[in-house]
Design a protein around this motif. Structure first.
Motif, PDB file in Angstrom:
ATOM      1  N   TYR A  14      -4.416  -2.721  -3.279  1.00  0.00           N
ATOM      2  CA  TYR A  14      -4.971  -1.737  -4.212  1.00  0.00           C
ATOM      3  C   TYR A  14      -4.333  -0.366  -4.001  1.00  0.00           C
ATOM      4  O   TYR A  14      -3.756  -0.086  -2.942  1.00  0.00           O
ATOM      5  CB  TYR A  14      -6.489  -1.653  -4.012  1.00  0.00           C
ATOM      6  N   THR A  15      -4.474   0.465  -5.002  1.00  0.00           N
ATOM      7  CA  THR A  15      -3.968   1.838  -4.898  1.00  0.00           C
ATOM      8  C   THR A  15      -4.737   2.561  -3.792  1.00  0.00           C
ATOM      9  O   THR A  15      -5.968   2.565  -3.787  1.00  0.00           O
ATOM     10  CB  THR A  15      -4.145   2.561  -6.247  1.00  0.00           C
ATOM     11  N   GLY A  16      -4.001   3.097  -2.850  1.00  0.00           N
ATOM     12  CA  GLY A  16      -4.614   3.745  -1.686  1.00  0.00           C
ATOM     13  C   GLY A  16      -4.523   2.883  -0.437  1.00  0.00           C
ATOM     14  O   GLY A  16      -4.761   3.378   0.671  1.00  0.00           O
ATOM     15  N   ALA A  17      -4.181   1.601  -0.608  1.00  0.00           N
ATOM     16  CA  ALA A  17      -4.087   0.713   0.563  1.00  0.00           C
ATOM     17  C   ALA A  17      -2.941   1.155   1.483  1.00  0.00           C
ATOM     18  O   ALA A  17      -1.916   1.660   1.017  1.00  0.00           O
ATOM     19  CB  ALA A  17      -3.861  -0.732   0.121  1.00  0.00           C
ATOM     20  N   LEU A  18      -3.150   0.944   2.774  1.00  0.00           N
ATOM     21  CA  LEU A  18      -2.105   1.213   3.768  1.00  0.00           C
ATOM     22  C   LEU A  18      -1.566  -0.129   4.241  1.00  0.00           C
ATOM     23  O   LEU A  18      -2.338  -1.076   4.447  1.00  0.00           O
ATOM     24  CB  LEU A  18      -2.695   1.983   4.948  1.00  0.00           C
ATOM     25  N   VAL A  19      -0.266  -0.212   4.410  1.00  0.00           N
ATOM     26  CA  VAL A  19       0.376  -1.490   4.713  1.00  0.00           C
ATOM     27  C   VAL A  19       1.444  -1.292   5.789  1.00  0.00           C
ATOM     28  O   VAL A  19       2.212  -0.329   5.722  1.00  0.00           O
ATOM     29  CB  VAL A  19       1.088  -2.065   3.453  1.00  0.00           C
ATOM     30  N   VAL A  20       1.473  -2.203   6.753  1.00  0.00           N
ATOM     31  CA  VAL A  20       2.589  -2.233   7.704  1.00  0.00           C
ATOM     32  C   VAL A  20       3.429  -3.462   7.354  1.00  0.00           C
ATOM     33  O   VAL A  20       3.060  -4.591   7.685  1.00  0.00           O
ATOM     34  CB  VAL A  20       2.086  -2.281   9.162  1.00  0.00           C
ATOM     35  N   PRO A  21       4.522  -3.262   6.652  1.00  0.00           N
ATOM     36  CA  PRO A  21       5.306  -4.413   6.187  1.00  0.00           C
ATOM     37  C   PRO A  21       6.001  -5.139   7.338  1.00  0.00           C
ATOM     38  O   PRO A  21       6.203  -4.577   8.414  1.00  0.00           O
ATOM     39  CB  PRO A  21       6.335  -3.791   5.233  1.00  0.00           C
ATOM     40  N   ASP A  22       6.357  -6.404   7.073  1.00  0.00           N
ATOM     41  CA  ASP A  22       7.088  -7.176   8.087  1.00  0.00           C
ATOM     42  C   ASP A  22       8.374  -7.787   7.551  1.00  0.00           C
ATOM     43  O   ASP A  22       9.080  -8.485   8.276  1.00  0.00           O
ATOM     44  CB  ASP A  22       6.194  -8.263   8.705  1.00  0.00           C
TER      45      ASP A  22
END
Ligand code: HPA
Length: 248
Positions: A93-101
């Motif tokens: 969702y808009t606002g989500a924080l993500v640590v990509p892999d």
């Protein structure tokens, strides 16, 4: 000492006490701007604004080689690249924080290696897992410790920009397996790997990618700005917790 490369919406860190500013020269030209060296939550940190302090450098014009080289010269032990992205995967969702892999690189015409030129050997570095697992883990732990939800794992599709994507391009990225889309993840990540600097990204979803959700008709820059200012407060909180963690 860690480094933070701030993206759109993050040209300075709240609570960061600046001790000095370093103008760096590199064999690759000028970095995006001065490096600010200071203390965050009682720990040494270097900060660099990826797009320059006035946000004037477009993603394809960033001197990624100079930026990473300058940070290497400063002796940093790891880099967190903060990046705003569009969300492709439905749960992001808009606002989500993500640590990509994972990364899929769609950029072109950017210098993507230090190993280039007549005196350089041909080097094929391993890039199977483009983000350093220990740094990813530390970012996730930092999020946990301050009660901020962070999504663990996503594939970052890096587009050339500066324009946003078409809806058809986003459908293609989705078929390719991309979960988020941004313009600056590459070659930043690979250049850090070439210089053996641990690197991880903290991505902030600032809009649904073109053609998705509220971006079905168009992507609203106004909405992006609003999301950025709210989310960067969370990012600063997470980074303060991150620098205080021991990373193994
Ligand atoms: N596409 C590419 N880069 C971005 C986006 C997007 O939708 N949002 C923020 N950076």
């Amino acid at each position: 000492m860690y480094a933070v490369i701030g993206g759109s919406g993050l040209t300075k860190l709240s609570e960061f006490e600046v001790v000095r500013r370093e103008v760096m020269r590199t064999p690759y030209g000028e970095p995006s701007g001065v490096l600010t060296v200071g203390r965050l939550a009682g720990h040494d940190l270097v900060f660099m604004a990826r797009h320059g302090y006035g946000h004037t450098i477009a993603p394809h014009d960033i001197n990624y080689c100079a930026n990473i080289w300058a940070l290497k010269q400063m002796g940093v032990e790891g880099i967190v690249g903060v990046a705003s992205v569009g969300g492709i995967r439905a749960d992001l969702y808009t606002g989500a924080l993500v640590v990509p892999d994972g990364i899929i690189d769609y950029t072109h015409g950017r210098r993507g290696t230090f190993f280039e030129g007549p005196d350089q050997p041909v080097v094929h570095i391993d890039f199977t897992h483009p983000y350093t697992p220990a740094l990813r883990k530390a970012l996730l732990a930092a999020g946990d410790s301050v009660g901020e939800e962070i999504f663990d794992g996503a594939t970052y599709g890096c587009t050339q920009g500066p324009r946003l994507e078409t809806a058809a391009e986003i459908r293609r990225l989705e078929r390719d397996g991309c979960d988020i889309v941004g313009m600056t993840g590459m070659p930043e990540a690979v250049l850090a790997r070439e210089l053996e600097i641990p690197y991880a990204a903290l991505a902030v979803v600032v809009n649904p990618a073109a053609g998705k959700g509220d971006s079905a008709a168009s992507v609203s820059m106004d909405d992006i700005q609003k999301t950025l200012s709210v989310s960067m407060v969370k990012v600063c909180k997470i980074l303060s917790a991150f620098v205080a963690l021991e990373v193994d």
